[in-house]
Design a protein around this motif. Structure first.
Motif, PDB file in Angstrom:
ATOM      1  N   ASN A  75       0.828  -1.211   0.000  1.00  0.00           N
ATOM      2  CA  ASN A  75       0.000   0.000   0.000  1.00  0.00           C
ATOM      3  C   ASN A  75       0.859   1.257   0.000  1.00  0.00           C
ATOM      4  OD1 ASN A  75      -1.570  -2.197   1.751  1.00  0.00           O
ATOM      5  ND2 ASN A  75      -3.019  -1.052   0.504  1.00  0.00           N
ATOM      6  N   LEU A  76       1.909   1.268   0.831  1.00  0.00           N
ATOM      7  CA  LEU A  76       2.760   2.465   0.875  1.00  0.00           C
ATOM      8  C   LEU A  76       3.879   2.411  -0.159  1.00  0.00           C
ATOM      9  CD1 LEU A  76       3.106   3.078   4.746  1.00  0.00           C
ATOM     10  CD2 LEU A  76       1.494   4.129   3.150  1.00  0.00           C
ATOM     11  N   ARG A  77       4.224   1.226  -0.584  1.00  0.00           N
ATOM     12  CA  ARG A  77       5.312   1.002  -1.545  1.00  0.00           C
ATOM     13  C   ARG A  77       6.652   1.581  -1.064  1.00  0.00           C
ATOM     14  NH1 ARG A  77       4.961  -3.306  -4.224  1.00  0.00           N
ATOM     15  NH2 ARG A  77       3.927  -3.340  -6.234  1.00  0.00           N
ATOM     16  N   LEU A  78       6.823   1.563   0.267  1.00  0.00           N
ATOM     17  CA  LEU A  78       8.110   2.001   0.805  1.00  0.00           C
ATOM     18  C   LEU A  78       9.104   0.850   0.653  1.00  0.00           C
ATOM     19  CD1 LEU A  78       6.864   3.819   4.032  1.00  0.00           C
ATOM     20  CD2 LEU A  78       7.614   4.847   1.873  1.00  0.00           C
ATOM     21  N   ASP A  79      10.374   1.180   0.496  1.00  0.00           N
ATOM     22  CA  ASP A  79      11.427   0.160   0.333  1.00  0.00           C
ATOM     23  C   ASP A  79      11.240  -0.906   1.416  1.00  0.00           C
ATOM     24  OD1 ASP A  79      13.733  -1.368   0.318  1.00  0.00           O
ATOM     25  OD2 ASP A  79      15.086   0.331   0.083  1.00  0.00           O
ATOM     26  N   TRP A  80      10.859  -2.100   0.977  1.00  0.00           N
ATOM     27  CA  TRP A  80      10.456  -3.158   1.913  1.00  0.00           C
ATOM     28  C   TRP A  80      11.562  -3.495   2.899  1.00  0.00           C
ATOM     29  CZ3 TRP A  80      13.092  -7.834   2.077  1.00  0.00           C
ATOM     30  CH2 TRP A  80      13.957  -8.098   1.009  1.00  0.00           C
ATOM     31  N   ARG A  81      12.818  -3.250   2.495  1.00  0.00           N
ATOM     32  CA  ARG A  81      13.924  -3.646   3.375  1.00  0.00           C
ATOM     33  C   ARG A  81      14.001  -2.753   4.608  1.00  0.00           C
ATOM     34  NH1 ARG A  81      18.730  -2.939  -0.170  1.00  0.00           N
ATOM     35  NH2 ARG A  81      17.714  -0.916  -0.160  1.00  0.00           N
ATOM     36  N   ARG A  82      13.479  -1.521   4.469  1.00  0.00           N
ATOM     37  CA  ARG A  82      13.487  -0.639   5.645  1.00  0.00           C
ATOM     38  C   ARG A  82      12.455  -1.135   6.657  1.00  0.00           C
ATOM     39  NH1 ARG A  82      12.915   5.910   5.787  1.00  0.00           N
ATOM     40  NH2 ARG A  82      13.706   6.131   7.903  1.00  0.00           N
ATOM     41  N   GLY A  83      11.327  -1.630   6.178  1.00  0.00           N
ATOM     42  CA  GLY A  83      10.336  -2.227   7.070  1.00  0.00           C
ATOM     43  C   GLY A  83      10.899  -3.480   7.721  1.00  0.00           C
ATOM     44  N   ALA A  84      11.566  -4.300   6.902  1.00  0.00           N
ATOM     45  CA  ALA A  84      12.159  -5.538   7.434  1.00  0.00           C
ATOM     46  C   ALA A  84      13.225  -5.206   8.476  1.00  0.00           C
ATOM     47  CB  ALA A  84      12.751  -6.357   6.286  1.00  0.00           C
ATOM     48  N   ALA A  85      14.001  -4.157   8.209  1.00  0.00           N
ATOM     49  CA  ALA A  85      15.054  -3.773   9.167  1.00  0.00           C
ATOM     50  C   ALA A  85      14.430  -3.262  10.466  1.00  0.00           C
ATOM     51  CB  ALA A  85      15.958  -2.718   8.545  1.00  0.00           C
ATOM     52  N   TYR A  86      13.280  -2.600  10.337  1.00  0.00           N
ATOM     53  CA  TYR A  86      12.613  -2.158  11.571  1.00  0.00           C
ATOM     54  C   TYR A  86      12.176  -3.380  12.391  1.00  0.00           C
ATOM     55  CZ  TYR A  86       9.829   0.363  14.901  1.00  0.00           C
ATOM     56  OH  TYR A  86       9.344   0.864  16.084  1.00  0.00           O
ATOM     57  N   PHE A  87      11.664  -4.402  11.711  1.00  0.00           N
ATOM     58  CA  PHE A  87      11.331  -5.655  12.407  1.00  0.00           C
ATOM     59  C   PHE A  87      12.595  -6.259  13.030  1.00  0.00           C
ATOM     60  CE2 PHE A  87       7.089  -7.685  10.831  1.00  0.00           C
ATOM     61  CZ  PHE A  87       6.423  -6.479  10.962  1.00  0.00           C
ATOM     62  N   GLU A  88      13.690  -6.176  12.286  1.00  0.00           N
ATOM     63  CA  GLU A  88      14.955  -6.721  12.819  1.00  0.00           C
ATOM     64  C   GLU A  88      15.286  -6.070  14.163  1.00  0.00           C
ATOM     65  OE1 GLU A  88      18.324  -6.817  10.127  1.00  0.00           O
ATOM     66  OE2 GLU A  88      19.741  -7.088  11.771  1.00  0.00           O
ATOM     67  N   THR A  89      15.127  -4.775  14.238  1.00  0.00           N
ATOM     68  CA  THR A  89      15.390  -4.077  15.500  1.00  0.00           C
ATOM     69  C   THR A  89      14.454  -4.581  16.596  1.00  0.00           C
ATOM     70  OG1 THR A  89      15.902  -2.062  14.273  1.00  0.00           O
ATOM     71  CG2 THR A  89      15.441  -1.805  16.622  1.00  0.00           C
ATOM     72  N   PRO A 124      -6.200   8.399   7.896  1.00  0.00           N
ATOM     73  CA  PRO A 124      -5.337   7.433   7.202  1.00  0.00           C
ATOM     74  C   PRO A 124      -4.173   8.093   6.464  1.00  0.00           C
ATOM     75  CG  PRO A 124      -7.647   6.985   6.748  1.00  0.00           C
ATOM     76  CD  PRO A 124      -7.608   8.289   7.489  1.00  0.00           C
ATOM     77  N   VAL A 125      -3.013   7.463   6.553  1.00  0.00           N
ATOM     78  CA  VAL A 125      -1.805   7.983   5.914  1.00  0.00           C
ATOM     79  C   VAL A 125      -1.886   7.816   4.397  1.00  0.00           C
ATOM     80  CG1 VAL A 125      -0.549   5.780   6.137  1.00  0.00           C
ATOM     81  CG2 VAL A 125       0.731   7.926   6.164  1.00  0.00           C
ATOM     82  N   VAL A 126      -2.786   6.933   3.968  1.00  0.00           N
ATOM     83  CA  VAL A 126      -2.931   6.687   2.537  1.00  0.00           C
ATOM     84  C   VAL A 126      -4.399   6.349   2.268  1.00  0.00           C
ATOM     85  CG1 VAL A 126      -2.444   4.188   2.676  1.00  0.00           C
ATOM     86  CG2 VAL A 126      -1.857   5.398   0.607  1.00  0.00           C
ATOM     87  N   ASP A 127      -4.848   6.672   1.057  1.00  0.00           N
ATOM     88  CA  ASP A 127      -6.191   6.254   0.652  1.00  0.00           C
ATOM     89  C   ASP A 127      -6.092   4.781   0.258  1.00  0.00           C
ATOM     90  OD1 ASP A 127      -8.434   5.579  -0.813  1.00  0.00           O
ATOM     91  OD2 ASP A 127      -8.651   7.578  -1.705  1.00  0.00           O
ATOM     92  N   LEU A 128      -6.617   3.916   1.105  1.00  0.00           N
ATOM     93  CA  LEU A 128      -6.440   2.473   0.884  1.00  0.00           C
ATOM     94  C   LEU A 128      -6.961   2.045  -0.478  1.00  0.00           C
ATOM     95  CD1 LEU A 128      -7.309   0.573   4.205  1.00  0.00           C
ATOM     96  CD2 LEU A 128      -5.128   0.659   3.013  1.00  0.00           C
ATOM     97  N   ASP A 129      -8.190   2.481  -0.807  1.00  0.00           N
ATOM     98  CA  ASP A 129      -8.786   2.030  -2.067  1.00  0.00           C
ATOM     99  C   ASP A 129      -7.918   2.435  -3.257  1.00  0.00           C
ATOM    100  OD1 ASP A 129     -10.843   0.871  -0.739  1.00  0.00           O
ATOM    101  OD2 ASP A 129     -12.196   2.595  -0.928  1.00  0.00           O
ATOM    102  N   ALA A 130      -7.451   3.668  -3.214  1.00  0.00           N
ATOM    103  CA  ALA A 130      -6.611   4.135  -4.330  1.00  0.00           C
ATOM    104  C   ALA A 130      -5.308   3.332  -4.385  1.00  0.00           C
ATOM    105  CB  ALA A 130      -6.317   5.619  -4.162  1.00  0.00           C
ATOM    106  N   SER A 131      -4.777   2.974  -3.223  1.00  0.00           N
ATOM    107  CA  SER A 131      -3.509   2.230  -3.242  1.00  0.00           C
ATOM    108  C   SER A 131      -3.719   0.818  -3.799  1.00  0.00           C
ATOM    109  CB  SER A 131      -2.859   2.194  -1.862  1.00  0.00           C
ATOM    110  OG  SER A 131      -3.633   1.460  -0.947  1.00  0.00           O
ATOM    111  N   TYR A 132      -4.891   0.230  -3.557  1.00  0.00           N
ATOM    112  CA  TYR A 132      -5.150  -1.105  -4.150  1.00  0.00           C
ATOM    113  C   TYR A 132      -5.305  -0.989  -5.664  1.00  0.00           C
ATOM    114  CZ  TYR A 132      -5.788  -2.991   0.521  1.00  0.00           C
ATOM    115  OH  TYR A 132      -5.577  -3.382   1.807  1.00  0.00           O
ATOM    116  N   GLU A 133      -5.933   0.111  -6.098  1.00  0.00           N
ATOM    117  CA  GLU A 133      -6.106   0.301  -7.544  1.00  0.00           C
ATOM    118  C   GLU A 133      -4.766   0.211  -8.263  1.00  0.00           C
ATOM    119  OE1 GLU A 133      -8.503   0.397  -9.742  1.00  0.00           O
ATOM    120  OE2 GLU A 133      -9.748  -0.153  -8.035  1.00  0.00           O
TER     121      GLU A 133
END
Ligand SMILES: Cc1cc2nc3c(=O)[nH]c(=O)nc-3n(C[C@H](O)[C@H](O)[C@H](O)COP(=O)(O)OP(=O)(O)OC[C@H]3O[C@@H](n4cnc5c(N)ncnc54)[C@H](O)[C@@H]3O)c2cc1C
Length: 485
Positions: free
Chosen positions: A374-388, A473-482
């Motif tokens: 939905n946000l299309r942020l670099d997935w590795r930054r999310g994964a690294a946050y989980f790593e922390t 919401p930080v993003v319009d969910l419906d639009a992000s699915y589109e």
């Protein structure tokens, strides 16, 4: 002939049971167990490579769990007439010093398939290259031993089902090895050393236990074995695991074995032998099968990383995809990380993660999908946050699952979750969301999952103004699915 001495280098195998490296070391006349807190595992680090970013390598939850696990290991070794030498330093510097002091001939250890772990192993092997000390690696953190795979590593299937069927048919799980008699430390053993404090390891935030969490997750083999006892035997929860495993609230919807498995306080083979004992003495059903099925997912990612190496840490993943435009947006990242996206199902999960270090599998799938799809942020930054944050972080399980969800890993389909649909399905009464997002406690379930759908009158009626009491919401969910379709 002078007596032989072996060092056993404990890593993420913080247990006495089913420990091949320990068993092998115990052939020597003297055994010196050593654990190193490697400074590279703590503090702020760069991710590295193109589009690098900074993140904290080990956060509070896992640092605490690890300290408790090392403390427990030392105590168990003392009960067996030995001890644990504890050092803060790089293993490639520490181990040769200890080996020289005790005149060791052998170092035994467990080998791991992921890049940083392998790098340290190579450095250790290199450090001993000119000494008369043999370095002996053992494989011991998966259900299926790497030597028992029914195919060469390069041919390990990239799809889980093919892998699972092959190992189920052709690779019996080895029995766990018993705890050996542990020979005493030699008389020339140096100071055993003291445990660093949590603040020495440098997590930036120190937290008190949060009683909203599913479990307290006490580190160590003793607590891990106690959890197996309470989940499988006392609570009899294995009987219904397949039906409950997608839960989100409470200690027993899933096993919660992951932190102990990942620090090596539990061996997967010992868990499997308990499952089989349970099947023989109580019941064998889809649920008992399913726990093994999930442990095989864990194996799958370990062997995937052994096969594909560092490709998993690249944006394009093992599929080398270049067609996705990954974004960088610090504000959106912060809102996701702090549980302020305005999408309650995501926020509840992120708040649970931050407060406790744990998140259910359902939660991880949704929080990761929201970030990567939905946000299309670099997935590795999310994964690294989980790593922390994760108390049960494992490089292969974490980056492998993230890559899968981001569409760059082991699934050729683009896989995204409909967050609100998932929330309705798995948290129908919104009890989970309300547990972690107290701002929404008085809303009816439908609005607790989609507060932005309330009219102004309803917001006034329930006392929750969107954008004031709880974020829009930080993003319009419906639009992000589109965009994903
Ligand atoms: C984005 C994302 C990141 C993840 N990061 C990690 C991680 O760093 N460490 C980790 O152990 N698991 C990770 N998982 C997998 C899974 O979410 C956890 O293993 C599980 O939630 C742990 O809870 P449990 O022990 O109660 O699991 P249970 O449902 O009781 O499963 C039993 C065991 O099977 C293994 N397992 C179950 N599902 C998976 C899976 N999808 N992948 C690998 N192993 C699995 C775990 O060892 C787990 O302890 C991740 C999943 C996702 C979607």
């Amino acid at each position: 002939m002078s007596p032989s001495t072996a060092l056993v280098w404990f890593r993420r195998d913080l247990r006495l049971h089913d420990n091949d490296a320990l068993v092998a070391a115990c052939d020597a006349d003297h055994v010196v167990p050593v654990y190193c807190f490697d400074p590279r595992d703590y503090g702020q680090r760069s991710f590295g490579g193109h589009h690098s970013f900074e993140f904290q390598k080990t956060g509070h939850h896992r640092a605490r769990f690890r300290l408790e696990s090392v403390t427990d290991l030392r105590s168990s070794l003392r009960d067996h007439g030995s001890d644990l030498l504890i050092r803060v330093g790089r293993p490639e510097s520490v181990l040769p010093d200890v080996a020289a002091a005790v005149d060791a001939d052998t170092v035994t250890m467990h080998t791991l398939p992921t890049a940083e772990e392998k790098h340290v192993e190579s450095a250790v092997t290199h450090a001993f290259a000119d000494a008369n000390v043999s370095v002996r690696p053992f494989w011991g953190h998966t259900l299926t031993h790497i030597d028992d795979l029914p195919m060469a590593l390069a041919d390990v299937p990239d799809t889980y089902t093919t892998f699972r069927k092959a190992v189920e048919a052709e690779s019996p799980v080895r029995d766990p090895v018993p705890i050996p008699d542990i020979p005493a430390l030699p008389s020339n053993t140096p100071e055993v050393g003291t445990l660093p404090s949590l603040s020495d390891l440098g997590p930036e935030t120190s937290l008190s236990p949060d009683d909203r969490g599913v479990l307290s997750f006490d580190g160590g083999e003793t607590a891990g074995l106690a959890r197996v006892e309470s989940y499988i035997w006392e609570g009899d929860h294995l009987r219904t695991y397949k039906e409950t495993r997608n839960g989100m609230l409470g200690a027993d919807y899933s096993s919660k074995f992951s932190p102990w498995l990942n620090e090596g306080c539990l061996s997967p083979r010992s868990v499997q032998s308990e499952v089989e004992r349970y099947e023989d003495s109580r019941v064998k059903n889809d649920s008992t099968y399913w726990l093994t099925f999930e442990l095989r997912w864990r194996d799958f990612f370990q062997f995937q990383f052994a096969k594909h190496g560092t490709d998993f840490f690249h944006r394009g993943g093992i599929r080398h995809r270049t067609d996705i435009e990954w974004r960088t947006d610090d504000t959106q990242f912060e809102r996701w990380a702090t549980g302020q996206t305005g999408i309650p199902f995501v926020d509840a999960n992120m708040r649970e993660l931050n407060a406790t270090g744990y998140m259910s599998n359902r939660g991880r799938q949704n929080a990761a999908s929201f970030f990567a799809n939905n946000l299309r942020l670099d997935w590795r930054r999310g994964a690294a946050y989980f790593e922390t944050q994760l108390v049960d972080y494992d490089p292969a399980s974490n980056y492998g699952n993230w890559a899968y969800i981001a569409g760059v890993g082991n699934d050729s389909r683009d896989r995204y979750f409909d967050i609100v649909k998932q929330a309705r399905q798995y948290d129908g009464d919104a009890a989970y969301v309300k547990h972690w997002v107290s701002e929404l406690a008085d809303l009816p379930p439908t609005y607790a999952h989609e507060p932005w759908k309330m009219s102004d009158t309803e917001q006034a009626q329930y006392g929750v103004e969107v954008g004031v009491d709880y974020p829009a919401p930080v993003v319009d969910l419906d639009a992000s699915y589109e965009k994903l379709r």
